[in-house]
Design a protein around this motif. Sequence first.
Motif, PDB file in Angstrom:
ATOM      1  N   MET A  95      -2.647  11.736  -0.884  1.00  0.00           N
ATOM      2  CA  MET A  95      -1.445  10.497  -0.069  1.00  0.00           C
ATOM      3  C   MET A  95      -0.004  10.593  -0.278  1.00  0.00           C
ATOM      4  SD  MET A  95      -0.452   9.519   2.796  1.00  0.00           S
ATOM      5  CE  MET A  95      -1.800   9.101   4.018  1.00  0.00           C
ATOM      6  N   GLN A  96       0.092  10.239  -2.047  1.00  0.00           N
ATOM      7  CA  GLN A  96       1.373  10.325  -2.798  1.00  0.00           C
ATOM      8  C   GLN A  96       2.007  11.227  -2.245  1.00  0.00           C
ATOM      9  OE1 GLN A  96       1.450   7.345  -3.293  1.00  0.00           O
ATOM     10  NE2 GLN A  96       3.498   7.499  -4.999  1.00  0.00           N
ATOM     11  N   GLN A  97       1.016  12.397  -2.315  1.00  0.00           N
ATOM     12  CA  GLN A  97       2.063  13.619  -3.048  1.00  0.00           C
ATOM     13  C   GLN A  97       2.829  14.152  -1.010  1.00  0.00           C
ATOM     14  OE1 GLN A  97      -0.976  16.546  -3.928  1.00  0.00           O
ATOM     15  NE2 GLN A  97      -0.480  17.080  -5.500  1.00  0.00           N
ATOM     16  N   ARG A 142       6.895  -7.388   4.853  1.00  0.00           N
ATOM     17  CA  ARG A 142       5.094  -8.096   4.868  1.00  0.00           C
ATOM     18  C   ARG A 142       4.528  -7.668   4.949  1.00  0.00           C
ATOM     19  NH1 ARG A 142       4.097 -10.857  -0.424  1.00  0.00           N
ATOM     20  NH2 ARG A 142       1.443 -11.781  -0.052  1.00  0.00           N
ATOM     21  N   ILE A 143       3.650  -6.476   5.288  1.00  0.00           N
ATOM     22  CA  ILE A 143       2.233  -6.507   6.070  1.00  0.00           C
ATOM     23  C   ILE A 143       1.260  -6.479   5.365  1.00  0.00           C
ATOM     24  CG2 ILE A 143       1.306  -4.627   7.656  1.00  0.00           C
ATOM     25  CD1 ILE A 143       3.602  -2.645   7.278  1.00  0.00           C
ATOM     26  N   THR A 144       0.171  -7.520   5.956  1.00  0.00           N
ATOM     27  CA  THR A 144      -0.826  -7.826   5.561  1.00  0.00           C
ATOM     28  C   THR A 144      -2.028  -7.042   6.456  1.00  0.00           C
ATOM     29  OG1 THR A 144      -0.253 -10.110   4.413  1.00  0.00           O
ATOM     30  CG2 THR A 144      -2.682  -9.292   4.590  1.00  0.00           C
ATOM     31  N   ALA A 145      -3.311  -6.813   5.386  1.00  0.00           N
ATOM     32  CA  ALA A 145      -4.400  -6.121   6.003  1.00  0.00           C
ATOM     33  C   ALA A 145      -5.190  -5.761   5.608  1.00  0.00           C
ATOM     34  CB  ALA A 145      -3.460  -4.144   6.244  1.00  0.00           C
ATOM     35  N   HIS A 146      -6.414  -5.709   6.129  1.00  0.00           N
ATOM     36  CA  HIS A 146      -8.256  -4.721   4.928  1.00  0.00           C
ATOM     37  C   HIS A 146      -7.684  -4.290   4.759  1.00  0.00           C
ATOM     38  CE1 HIS A 146      -9.601  -7.628   8.033  1.00  0.00           C
ATOM     39  NE2 HIS A 146      -9.252  -7.230   9.814  1.00  0.00           N
ATOM     40  N   LEU A 183      -2.726   2.616   4.838  1.00  0.00           N
ATOM     41  CA  LEU A 183      -1.270   2.875   4.598  1.00  0.00           C
ATOM     42  C   LEU A 183      -0.888   4.217   5.086  1.00  0.00           C
ATOM     43  CD1 LEU A 183       1.076   2.713   2.303  1.00  0.00           C
ATOM     44  CD2 LEU A 183       0.200   4.030   1.054  1.00  0.00           C
ATOM     45  N   ALA A 184      -2.048   4.947   5.265  1.00  0.00           N
ATOM     46  CA  ALA A 184      -1.568   6.147   6.131  1.00  0.00           C
ATOM     47  C   ALA A 184      -1.176   5.717   7.760  1.00  0.00           C
ATOM     48  CB  ALA A 184      -2.509   7.493   6.231  1.00  0.00           C
ATOM     49  N   ALA A 185      -1.915   5.111   8.136  1.00  0.00           N
ATOM     50  CA  ALA A 185      -1.136   4.507   9.789  1.00  0.00           C
ATOM     51  C   ALA A 185      -0.617   4.222   9.869  1.00  0.00           C
ATOM     52  CB  ALA A 185      -2.513   3.667  10.470  1.00  0.00           C
ATOM     53  N   CYS A 212       2.953  -1.626  -2.801  1.00  0.00           N
ATOM     54  CA  CYS A 212       1.692  -1.654  -2.176  1.00  0.00           C
ATOM     55  C   CYS A 212       0.176  -2.487  -2.697  1.00  0.00           C
ATOM     56  CB  CYS A 212       0.749  -0.537  -1.708  1.00  0.00           C
ATOM     57  SG  CYS A 212       1.843   0.390  -0.693  1.00  0.00           S
ATOM     58  N   PHE A 213      -0.031  -2.969  -3.000  1.00  0.00           N
ATOM     59  CA  PHE A 213      -0.855  -4.351  -3.857  1.00  0.00           C
ATOM     60  C   PHE A 213      -1.775  -4.776  -3.402  1.00  0.00           C
ATOM     61  CE2 PHE A 213       2.573  -7.020  -3.403  1.00  0.00           C
ATOM     62  CZ  PHE A 213       2.003  -8.459  -3.067  1.00  0.00           C
ATOM     63  N   THR A 214      -2.805  -5.475  -3.986  1.00  0.00           N
ATOM     64  CA  THR A 214      -4.269  -5.898  -3.258  1.00  0.00           C
ATOM     65  C   THR A 214      -4.447  -7.623  -3.629  1.00  0.00           C
ATOM     66  OG1 THR A 214      -5.703  -4.173  -3.332  1.00  0.00           O
ATOM     67  CG2 THR A 214      -6.389  -6.790  -2.937  1.00  0.00           C
ATOM     68  N   ASN A 215      -3.593  -8.529  -2.575  1.00  0.00           N
ATOM     69  CA  ASN A 215      -3.785 -10.139  -3.176  1.00  0.00           C
ATOM     70  C   ASN A 215      -4.715 -10.847  -3.629  1.00  0.00           C
ATOM     71  OD1 ASN A 215      -5.533 -10.584  -0.889  1.00  0.00           O
ATOM     72  ND2 ASN A 215      -3.279 -11.280  -0.043  1.00  0.00           N
ATOM     73  N   PRO A 216      -5.285 -11.782  -4.111  1.00  0.00           N
ATOM     74  CA  PRO A 216      -6.453 -12.353  -4.559  1.00  0.00           C
ATOM     75  C   PRO A 216      -7.258 -12.253  -3.723  1.00  0.00           C
ATOM     76  CG  PRO A 216      -4.490 -13.855  -5.125  1.00  0.00           C
ATOM     77  CD  PRO A 216      -4.211 -12.658  -4.406  1.00  0.00           C
ATOM     78  N   GLN A 217      -7.050 -12.367  -2.142  1.00  0.00           N
ATOM     79  CA  GLN A 217      -7.898 -12.411  -1.618  1.00  0.00           C
ATOM     80  C   GLN A 217      -8.439 -11.149  -0.302  1.00  0.00           C
ATOM     81  OE1 GLN A 217      -4.611 -14.290  -1.485  1.00  0.00           O
ATOM     82  NE2 GLN A 217      -5.703 -16.129  -1.813  1.00  0.00           N
ATOM     83  N   LYS A 218      -8.662 -10.228  -1.379  1.00  0.00           N
ATOM     84  CA  LYS A 218      -8.696  -8.515  -1.977  1.00  0.00           C
ATOM     85  C   LYS A 218      -8.404  -8.146  -0.148  1.00  0.00           C
ATOM     86  CE  LYS A 218     -11.321  -9.310  -4.834  1.00  0.00           C
ATOM     87  NZ  LYS A 218     -10.093  -8.772  -6.897  1.00  0.00           N
ATOM     88  N   ARG A 219      -7.325  -8.704  -0.156  1.00  0.00           N
ATOM     89  CA  ARG A 219      -6.112  -8.033   1.012  1.00  0.00           C
ATOM     90  C   ARG A 219      -5.217  -7.267   0.377  1.00  0.00           C
ATOM     91  NH1 ARG A 219      -9.553  -9.708   5.324  1.00  0.00           N
ATOM     92  NH2 ARG A 219      -9.637 -11.413   6.098  1.00  0.00           N
ATOM     93  N   ALA A 220      -5.055  -6.167   1.585  1.00  0.00           N
ATOM     94  CA  ALA A 220      -3.717  -5.160   0.998  1.00  0.00           C
ATOM     95  C   ALA A 220      -2.409  -5.651   1.452  1.00  0.00           C
ATOM     96  CB  ALA A 220      -4.094  -3.711   1.758  1.00  0.00           C
TER      97      ALA A 220
END
Length: 773
Positions: A602-604, A701-705, A711-713, A730-738
């Motif tokens: 996906m990065q490429q 800012r988008i919070t998602a599962h 990310l692709a979607a 992109c990163f994962t927050n303490p609640q394990k959300r993207a």
Amino acid sequence: MGSDNIKTSLPNEEEAPSQSSNTPTEDIEKIANDAYLSLKEKCLQYLDFSLETTLFKAFRFAHNLHAGQRRKSGEPYIIHPLAVAEILAEFKMDETSLIAAILHDVVEDTHVSVEEVSKEFGEPVAALVEGLTKLAKVQFRSSQEKMAENFRKMIVAMSRDIRVIIVKLADRTHNMRTLRALNLEKRQRIAEETLEIYAPLAGRLGMYKIKAELEDLCLRELKPSVYYSLIARVAQKKTERDKIIEQAREHLDSRLKEANINAKVYGRAKHFYSIYRKMSDKQIEFEDIYDLFALRVIVNTPNECYETLGIIHNIYRPVPGRFKDFIAMPKANLYQSLHTTIVAAKGELLEVQIRTAQMHHIAENGIAAHWAYKEKRKDPNNTQLNPADFEKFKWLKQIVRHQKELSDPDEFLEAVKVDLFDEEVYVFSPKGDVFELRKGSTCLDFAFAIHTDLGLKTTGAKINGRIATLRTRLHSGDVIELLVGNKVRATKDWLNFTTTTKARNKIRAWLRSEERTNSKQIGQNLLEEELSKSSSSFEKLQKIGVFQEIHRYFSVGGYEDFILQIGYGKIDAKSAVQKLLSVLQIPKVVETATSAEPQKTMQQEFQEIRTVQEALKQRQGKNRAGGEDAVRVQGMTGIVVRMARCCEPLPGQPIVGFVSRSRGVTVHAASCQWALSNDPARRVDCSWNIISSTVHNVRVRITAHDKPGILAAITKMVSSSQINIAGMECFTNPQKRAVILLKLELTDIHQLKDIHQKIEAVDGVIYVERTMG
């Protein structure tokens, strides 16, 4: 409205003044001065004497500008704005409203501008005048569109300052009073519009004196024989009815004094249009109407209203089913009163209304009375209803919403007329919640009143425990239980029996969405099929940015519009593919089934797309979000302009500028809390440059599962909307959300709202928010 300044009316709603004059100048001055003195006398009965200077200044300002203009009746044109102001003075309206009334036609009918009005009389007056000025020099496709767009403009102004509509109703009232000078066709056209829009609007605002007068004047123009017949027949019965009213009044007055209730008791006659409506609706003759006259009782407190009701029902026999308690359950326009119908001494039916003095004042004057009370606030410059007041006028909030959502003039006017319908039914959910719906509403209207999704999936209902269809009409007191399925069942047939604007709009929106979705899918399939036949592919063209610039090759708004046109059959898919390949000079490549290329990460993929986008961006030479190109500052040139980081306004949002000591002008959104609390002395007027091609960086800012493909979607959705991604994190927050942070290049607030909704609809996205600073 002179010969060179003809009004763009709603349609042709007021008289256009002519420039000819046979009356000596001294006579015109006397007529104008007499009208002004009459207005001044009424104003100074309740306003401070310091107003006189401004009032006279406004009079002379308008009189000079309207010099030489005449109404069709022949009188000097200045008489009209002075008469409008005098009507407002009868409602004890504030100074700003009175000045705006005197000046309400100067921008539309003379050379003066809103800016000049603001300079002479202040921004609040100028804002009212602008709200009352119709759209000029605009070519409309029809009189319906003209009426809708001018009314839409007034609604927008009214949402900012409710006084706009109060002044407008006074304006319309005086025009209706003096309508006889116009030809029959114009008179009837104006009367029809007044009866459909302005009289119901007055009723919705609780201004029943204005409503009754407008309706009677409309009846005079539209059905003159009925009008004059009713005048004669009511006059014949007046002596007889006066005796009945007087007997009842004396009897009731003595009984109330015995109970130590200090009350004012008097009779009142129904206005002619209400008699005509009753005859028409119930298909009865004039002689069969027994409540031509009514008794009104004014007391001091709400408790005394109920005590008085008990006394009346002890003296006279009440008519079953004719009691209404608008004190416990006020009307949407703030109206409060107790209504009952009794059998008088000789068997005649007599309607009785019981209310307090304050209730009576609001019942007669509606929002104008409400405004007068609000004028006693500490902040007289606050021109908006507060949230609690606005909640009482739910219909007004609904109309404001319609003007934003409905672009079609016919649909907008239909929605307005529905929301101005002032008869309601009150029904209950099984839990006891009360819902107010317009009279004639069905079970389906009730379902949509609760929630759109519920309405779309409703299959039937139970009314008071008995099975009913979606078409069944509701009555006050009904308890409604909905039967709901799992799938959307909306059809075009639903539009034939729903009556509320919300239900009809949501049904139309869903049907259009379905049609649009289906057409987009068909268009996409046809395009991909033709590209495959030409040994190319959708993915290849997408990667090189062809679809981002599709408007260069076809008369479309963007890629989505492009495939829609294919789906609708307006663009032939085969011809479109041939044109694209020809213009781009892409040779046909024969695909071989040899070993597949290594799977790209996906990065490429993202990096390749960004490289192409950067190249396109450099070729397009777009402006970045700098101030001078995007914003014009009134009265200033060559000054440094920058966007405030606290609110980062976008084109399409109302804006205001503040002069900084070392930073030039900083532009804020007009609703920005910082701007609202800033020093007004530093404020300058700004407007967006409509020809600017500036692109604004907006952070989202988008919070998602946190799941594969999210990310692709999201990036695919952004790309398909022809929006460039200038940065991403992109990163994962303490609640394990993207958490995905995007920096998007947008042109205006509408594009932001659109992409916000689209991202929110992506499967797995929890919520989306714009970040500032």
